[in-house]
Motif scaffolding. Structure first.
Motif, PDB file in Angstrom:
ATOM      1  N   ALA A 381      48.871  36.924  49.892  1.00 13.30           N
ATOM      2  CA  ALA A 381      48.539  38.279  49.841  1.00 13.30           C
ATOM      3  C   ALA A 381      47.132  38.688  50.676  1.00 13.30           C
ATOM      4  O   ALA A 381      47.130  39.636  51.080  1.00 13.30           O
ATOM      5  CB  ALA A 381      48.347  38.435  48.288  1.00 13.30           C
ATOM      6  N   ALA A 382      46.469  37.686  50.717  1.00  9.95           N
ATOM      7  CA  ALA A 382      45.133  37.741  51.484  1.00  9.95           C
ATOM      8  C   ALA A 382      44.652  36.563  52.020  1.00  9.95           C
ATOM      9  O   ALA A 382      45.031  35.440  51.739  1.00  9.95           O
ATOM     10  CB  ALA A 382      43.939  38.573  50.638  1.00  9.95           C
ATOM     11  N   VAL A 383      43.915  36.363  53.286  1.00 15.59           N
ATOM     12  CA  VAL A 383      43.518  35.252  53.939  1.00 15.59           C
ATOM     13  C   VAL A 383      41.939  35.411  54.290  1.00 15.59           C
ATOM     14  O   VAL A 383      41.578  36.685  54.556  1.00 15.59           O
ATOM     15  CB  VAL A 383      44.157  35.132  55.271  1.00 15.59           C
ATOM     16  CG1 VAL A 383      43.720  33.850  55.873  1.00 15.59           C
ATOM     17  CG2 VAL A 383      45.891  34.945  55.102  1.00 15.59           C
ATOM     18  N   THR A 546      41.965  42.470  45.799  1.00 10.82           N
ATOM     19  CA  THR A 546      42.042  41.103  45.853  1.00 10.82           C
ATOM     20  C   THR A 546      41.335  40.416  46.878  1.00 10.82           C
ATOM     21  O   THR A 546      40.881  39.459  46.990  1.00 10.82           O
ATOM     22  CB  THR A 546      43.382  40.666  45.862  1.00 10.82           C
ATOM     23  OG1 THR A 546      44.099  41.177  47.039  1.00 10.82           O
ATOM     24  CG2 THR A 546      44.385  41.072  44.681  1.00 10.82           C
ATOM     25  N   ALA A 547      40.965  41.521  47.879  1.00 14.01           N
ATOM     26  CA  ALA A 547      40.172  40.787  49.048  1.00 14.01           C
ATOM     27  C   ALA A 547      38.666  41.484  48.859  1.00 14.01           C
ATOM     28  O   ALA A 547      38.041  42.230  49.524  1.00 14.01           O
ATOM     29  CB  ALA A 547      40.744  41.398  50.353  1.00 14.01           C
ATOM     30  N   LYS A 548      38.036  40.589  47.971  1.00  7.95           N
ATOM     31  CA  LYS A 548      36.827  41.009  47.515  1.00  7.95           C
ATOM     32  C   LYS A 548      35.733  39.780  47.671  1.00  7.95           C
ATOM     33  O   LYS A 548      36.024  38.400  47.426  1.00  7.95           O
ATOM     34  CB  LYS A 548      36.676  41.540  46.270  1.00  7.95           C
ATOM     35  CG  LYS A 548      35.274  42.272  45.911  1.00  7.95           C
ATOM     36  CD  LYS A 548      35.590  43.032  44.436  1.00  7.95           C
ATOM     37  CE  LYS A 548      34.494  44.330  44.290  1.00  7.95           C
ATOM     38  NZ  LYS A 548      34.815  45.032  42.919  1.00  7.95           N
ATOM     39  N   ALA A 549      34.519  39.794  48.027  1.00 10.77           N
ATOM     40  CA  ALA A 549      33.574  38.668  48.400  1.00 10.77           C
ATOM     41  C   ALA A 549      32.247  39.306  47.941  1.00 10.77           C
ATOM     42  O   ALA A 549      31.646  40.339  47.736  1.00 10.77           O
ATOM     43  CB  ALA A 549      33.396  38.483  49.810  1.00 10.77           C
ATOM     44  N   GLY A 593      34.731  35.432  48.811  1.00  8.69           N
ATOM     45  CA  GLY A 593      36.115  36.264  48.002  1.00  8.69           C
ATOM     46  C   GLY A 593      36.402  35.558  46.916  1.00  8.69           C
ATOM     47  O   GLY A 593      36.278  34.309  46.595  1.00  8.69           O
ATOM     48  N   ALA A 594      36.986  36.391  46.030  1.00  5.60           N
ATOM     49  CA  ALA A 594      37.352  35.962  44.893  1.00  5.60           C
ATOM     50  C   ALA A 594      38.975  35.882  44.734  1.00  5.60           C
ATOM     51  O   ALA A 594      39.758  36.399  45.576  1.00  5.60           O
ATOM     52  CB  ALA A 594      36.994  36.969  43.639  1.00  5.60           C
TER      53      ALA A 594
END
Length: 594
Positions: A381-383, A546-549, A593-594
């Protein structure tokens, strides 16, 4: 009797029988080509003041003999330039218009402000005239081709016999035979698919002999690569008025090589340029016959018919007639003007396209109806920024059998359409895998153009990009009511929100505010104000969903008065942070990210 279906294996076999297989042609380049020097390019600057009251320059002498000439400059389009040339002691050629050239370029848009090149054929002087005096100076670009190309150009074409069988590969003069090895591409070719054929003209002089054509193609390749800044010659094929067909852009005449000839449609077409200008005069019978044989072989080879229409999705571009994402209905054999804002291939040649379609349809084999499907497993879903996106999939025929050794393109959606970011081959079991460096969120898909079958594409899948954020405070102690500096880096570039919390008398931190930093570069620096005395916790964050840091929290004490004494602050969890006078650095952490 209907012609049998054409497959890639059969097409190459037919070419081999006729002695025309690309592999055979490349195996034995003519001896003169190996000894010939590369073409040379040089220039001459023409000031605005050089255009007199009549809009003409005086005769201009080039630094040395030249064979092709073009002009570059931002004032080119509005000037309406013509050029004429002559040899030492000779007479002037007719005036030839210098087309803007803007409409022949790759989807990336490079090559703006350069005219189409004009064949001069051994000249020493030129003269320019303008319908409107240029707003600024112009730079004239010249190309001189090696003498060996002039001596042997006719032999290169005469050595290749026409293939007689309908639908087989026609005689194509390989790059090695016209000196193309002297102008190697900047980078390996890109590949797409072939669903249509765009017909062009080169907007150059029509007065040339059959022995000149190899030199014209070589000079154009040099000009396109070095003056326009393209990767290679813009066209996939070049046809002269004598019916000679030249291999253009490198990468394989039987492959779906992406050219630089029809902005917004290059990934889905092949480009055939006619040497000359066909605004008022039509193309010759020999050239029309050659183009018909070329198209009747090329389109079915890639699973496309030569008749009817096709709907292509516009890739956009400043000269495209349609904005990016627009479905555009085109004839399978179309003119450049059908997709882009241009007069190409000239009114007279454009009027001959219906006849060209009839000729090609009369000799084209039946188009194969084989089905092939490419599949792609669901990616992550995210990288995390800078890490690799792992992709896997399969390539199978309609009957379930594997397609082995086939190129699969991994593409990412950009502002002007889908861009190839990885090229892999399927294995014996049809499986393929790719690794793509990931630096921005976007849609990803897989695409395969198997010879003899329709193009197959997976649905685009959105993949997020988890940011990488680091931050630190330049001090851990500041006077209440003043600001401290927070600095750090963020990839990819995005706003950074700093949450400000203050410790209460019970030892718990409670939110008292926030500030948003909008960095212009990956490295950022911003002031954060702390109004009241106490211990503060600053938490920088970036990204969404979902792409959070988040970066590690920064602890800073605001004091009533400036103190030069060392102080020790107890941080949550029993750790300590050494306080200091203003200006002492405090290290921050990095989180991805989380």
């Amino acid at each position: 009797m209907d012609a049998p279906p054409l497959t890639r294996r059969r097409a190459l076999a037919l070419g081999a029988v006729a002695g025309l297989s690309p592999l055979v042609a490349r195996a034995a380049p003519p001896a003169w080509a190996a000894r010939a020097a590369a073409p040379s390019g040089f220039g001459l600057t023409v000031a605005r003041a050089a255009f007199g009251a009549r809009g003409r320059t005086a005769p201009l002498r080039a630094p040395r003999r030249f064979d092709l000439v073009g002009v570059r400059g931002e004032a080119l389009g509005a000037a309406g330039l013509d050029v004429r040339v002559r040899r030492d002691g000779g007479t002037w050629s007719p005036w030839v218009p210098l087309g803007s050239g803007h409409d022949h370029r790759p989807d990336t848009g490079t090559g703006a402000y350069a005219s189409d090149p004009v064949w001069a054929g051994s000249a020493h002087e030129l003269q320019l005239r303008a319908a409107h005096t240029p707003r600024a100076g112009l730079h004239v670009h010249f190309v001189a081709i090696p003498a060996a190309v002039k001596r042997h150009g006719a032999r290169a074409s005469a050595a290749v016999a026409h293939s007689a069988q309908a639908g087989s590969q026609p005689a194509i003069i390989a790059r090695a035979a016209w000196g193309g090895d002297g102008v190697p591409p900047r980078a390996p070719a890109d590949y797409g698919d072939v669903q249509a054929a765009f017909v062009h003209h080169t907007v150059s002089a029509n007065d040339y002999g059959p022995q000149d054509s190899a030199g014209i193609v070589l000079a154009m390749a040099k000009y396109h690569r070095d003056t326009n800044g393209w990767n290679d010659l813009g066209y996939n094929f070049v046809v002269d008025k004598y019916g000679q067909i030249f291999e253009g852009r490198a990468g394989g005449v039987d492959q779906a090589v992406i050219g630089a000839q029809a902005q917004g449609y290059n990934s889905h077409s092949t480009g055939i340029a006619n040497i000359g200008t066909f605004t008022d005069v039509g193309q010759t019978e020999a050239a029309l016959d050659a183009m018909a044989r070329l198209i009747a072989w090329k389109l079915p080879l890639h699973g496309a018919p030569v008749t009817g229409q096709v709907v292509l999705t516009s890739g956009g571009g400043d000269l495209n007639r349609y904005k990016s994402g627009t479905p555009v209905t085109l004839e399978r054999i179309c003119g450049h003007r059908d997709g882009d804002a241009t007069e190409c291939p000239g009114a007279a040649l454009y009027a001959q396209l219906p006849d060209l379609r009839r000729r090609a349809a009369a000799i084209a084999p039946a188009t194969p109806v084989a089905t092939v499907a490419v599949a792609m497993n669901a990616p992550a879903a995210a990288v995390v920024y800078g890490e690799a996106l792992a992709l896997q999939g399969t390539l199978h025929r309609g009957d379930g059998s594997a397609v082995a050794g086939q190129r699969v393109l991994v593409q990412k959606q950009g502002t002007s359409g889908w861009v190839t970011v990885a090229r892999v081959q399927s294995g014996d079991d049809g499986a393929w895998s790719a690794s793509v460096p990931w630096r921005a969120a976007g849609k990803i898909r897989a695409r395969a153009a198997v010879q003899g079958a329709a193009v197959t594409v997976t649905a685009g899948v959105q993949v997020g990009c988890t940011p990488v954020l680091s931050a630190k405070a330049q001090t851990t102690r500041v006077k209440a009511g003043r600001s401290l500096t927070v600095e750090g880096t963020v990839h990819p570039l995005a706003p950074v929100v700093v949450t400000i919390e203050k410790q209460g008398s019970d030892g718990k931190f409670r939110r008292v505010g926030s500030t948003t930093i909008k960095p212009r570069r990956a490295q950022f620096q911003s002031k954060v104000a702390l109004s009241r005395p106490g211990l503060y916790r600053l938490t920088p964050q970036t990204g969404v969903g979902t792409a959070k840091a988040s970066a590690a929290a920064l602890y800073v004490r605001a004091v009533r008065t400036t103190s030069t004494k060392k102080a020790t602050t107890t941080a949550p969890g029993g750790g300590t942070s050494a306080g200091a006078t203003a200006g002492t650095g405090a290290s921050g952490g990095t989180a991805a990210g989380a």
